[in-house]
Design a protein around this motif. Sequence first.
Motif, mmCIF file in Angstrom:
data_model
loop_
_atom_site.group_PDB
_atom_site.id
_atom_site.type_symbol
_atom_site.label_atom_id
_atom_site.label_comp_id
_atom_site.label_asym_id
_atom_site.label_seq_id
_atom_site.Cartn_x
_atom_site.Cartn_y
_atom_site.Cartn_z
ATOM 1 N N TYR A 257 0.844 -1.183 0.000
ATOM 2 C CA TYR A 257 0.000 0.000 0.000
ATOM 3 C C TYR A 257 0.882 1.237 0.000
ATOM 4 O O TYR A 257 2.071 1.166 0.285
ATOM 5 N N SER A 258 0.278 2.349 -0.357
ATOM 6 C CA SER A 258 1.046 3.596 -0.339
ATOM 7 C C SER A 258 0.155 4.752 0.096
ATOM 8 O O SER A 258 0.213 5.210 1.218
ATOM 9 N N CYS A 259 -0.738 5.227 -0.813
ATOM 10 C CA CYS A 259 -1.479 6.457 -0.506
ATOM 11 C C CYS A 259 -2.544 6.248 0.561
ATOM 12 O O CYS A 259 -2.907 7.169 1.272
ATOM 13 N N THR A 260 -3.066 5.030 0.666
ATOM 14 C CA THR A 260 -4.186 4.655 1.545
ATOM 15 C C THR A 260 -5.443 5.492 1.297
ATOM 16 O O THR A 260 -6.319 5.584 2.147
ATOM 17 N N GLY A 262 -6.917 5.514 -2.120
ATOM 18 C CA GLY A 262 -7.616 5.050 -3.304
ATOM 19 C C GLY A 262 -7.231 5.702 -4.612
ATOM 20 O O GLY A 262 -7.977 5.592 -5.585
ATOM 21 N N PHE A 263 -6.075 6.348 -4.682
ATOM 22 C CA PHE A 263 -5.734 6.940 -5.968
ATOM 23 C C PHE A 263 -4.415 6.460 -6.565
ATOM 24 O O PHE A 263 -4.096 6.804 -7.683
ATOM 25 N N CYS A 264 -3.621 5.684 -5.831
ATOM 26 C CA CYS A 264 -2.304 5.337 -6.377
ATOM 27 C C CYS A 264 -2.274 3.974 -7.053
ATOM 28 O O CYS A 264 -1.442 3.732 -7.911
ATOM 29 N N GLY A 265 -3.131 3.045 -6.665
ATOM 30 C CA GLY A 265 -3.168 1.726 -7.288
ATOM 31 C C GLY A 265 -2.287 0.686 -6.625
ATOM 32 O O GLY A 265 -2.316 -0.481 -7.007
ATOM 33 N N THR A 266 -1.495 1.062 -5.641
ATOM 34 C CA THR A 266 -0.551 0.115 -5.045
ATOM 35 C C THR A 266 -1.241 -1.073 -4.396
ATOM 36 O O THR A 266 -0.745 -2.195 -4.443
ATOM 37 N N CYS A 267 -2.393 -0.858 -3.780
ATOM 38 C CA CYS A 267 -3.042 -1.930 -3.006
ATOM 39 C C CYS A 267 -4.009 -2.752 -3.849
ATOM 40 O O CYS A 267 -4.788 -3.525 -3.285
ATOM 41 N N MET A 293 -9.362 -1.822 -4.736
ATOM 42 C CA MET A 293 -8.384 -1.100 -3.929
ATOM 43 C C MET A 293 -8.781 -1.288 -2.468
ATOM 44 O O MET A 293 -9.753 -0.682 -1.990
ATOM 45 N N CYS A 295 -7.603 -0.326 0.222
ATOM 46 C CA CYS A 295 -7.420 0.749 1.208
ATOM 47 C C CYS A 295 -8.710 1.543 1.418
ATOM 48 O O CYS A 295 -8.882 2.132 2.488
HETATM 49 FE FE1 FES Z 1 -3.108 3.747 -2.939
HETATM 50 FE FE2 FES Z 1 -4.762 1.878 -2.101
HETATM 51 S S1 FES Z 1 -2.846 2.381 -1.274
HETATM 52 S S2 FES Z 1 -4.936 3.026 -3.887
#
Ligand code: FES
Length: 308
Positions: A257-260, A262-267, A293, A295
């Motif tokens: 995860y990264s942004c937590t 909902g906009f970065c796509g990591t999760c 996502m 997060c």
């Molecule tokens: Fe960035 Fe979920 S952590 S979209």
Amino acid sequence: MISKYSVTVAGRETVAAGVVALTLATADGSELPRWRPGAHIDVTLPTGPTRQYSLCGDPADRSSWRIAVLLEQPSRGGSAWIHDHATVGTPLTVSAPRNLFELEPAKSYVFVAGGVGITPLLPMITDAERTGTPWALWYGGRSRSSMAFADDLVPFGDRVHLMAGERIPLSEALGTPGDGVAVYCCGPESMISAVEAACDAWQPGTLHVERFVSDGAPVTGSTGFDVHCAQSGVDVRVEEGTSVLDALLAAGVEADYSCTQGFCGTCETPVLEGVPDHRDEYLDHSGTPDTMMICVSRSRCPKLVLDI
Ligand code: FES
């Protein structure tokens, strides 16, 4: 699944007060994947967190990537670790570049940057120079000493407007709506909101923004639900006041995860059973995404089965 690469810090430079630029390269000198202006990478720190940084070097250079890291005040741990520990020779794990801020062809560009938001715009300027596309940059910062890469931009003359300690005059910067103009903006939320308001009457698709700071997307819901993790075999209850991501992490399930927000796509996580309640800004919701996502997104049914 996102590809990961092992790189080492090949160079470190202080490019402004509180901002270090890192040059990243593979240990054996092999080429790194191609990328386009606007791309970012996820950097996974040895302490666990993943942070996103825009690539700010030359896209034509396959031998190294460059990122710039602002020491956040207060730091949630990512930028402080990089400032304190990422020196030449430090190994890091990074993702393949992903681009949510793609530079589209245009007749001319207006770039608007605030603070370290200058980073994704630098390769865009390089690209505009290569293609001979007219451009102008409006770059605001608290003070000249806090504005990374400002000196590198001076040779571009009056196409660059450095607004140290001043507000960017948006009506002058954006002008009147012109056919084929594309506006790219990256910076703090307050700046992006102001630019969005100023471009409200422009053709849809003219304005492109990249947010590093959350819009405050909701992560909680009014009902709880169950999640079964097919890979790990773990079952968790996601209560009303928490997110799937937090519930999984609390249960010891490993999740990127990264942004937590909902906009970065990591999760992004594959959904094997159940109907997610998508609340992110990353996926195209016009179809039926088979991922979610975790997060921010929740469930429309009592139980989800995730491939994690
Ligand atoms: Fe960035 Fe979920 S952590 S979209």
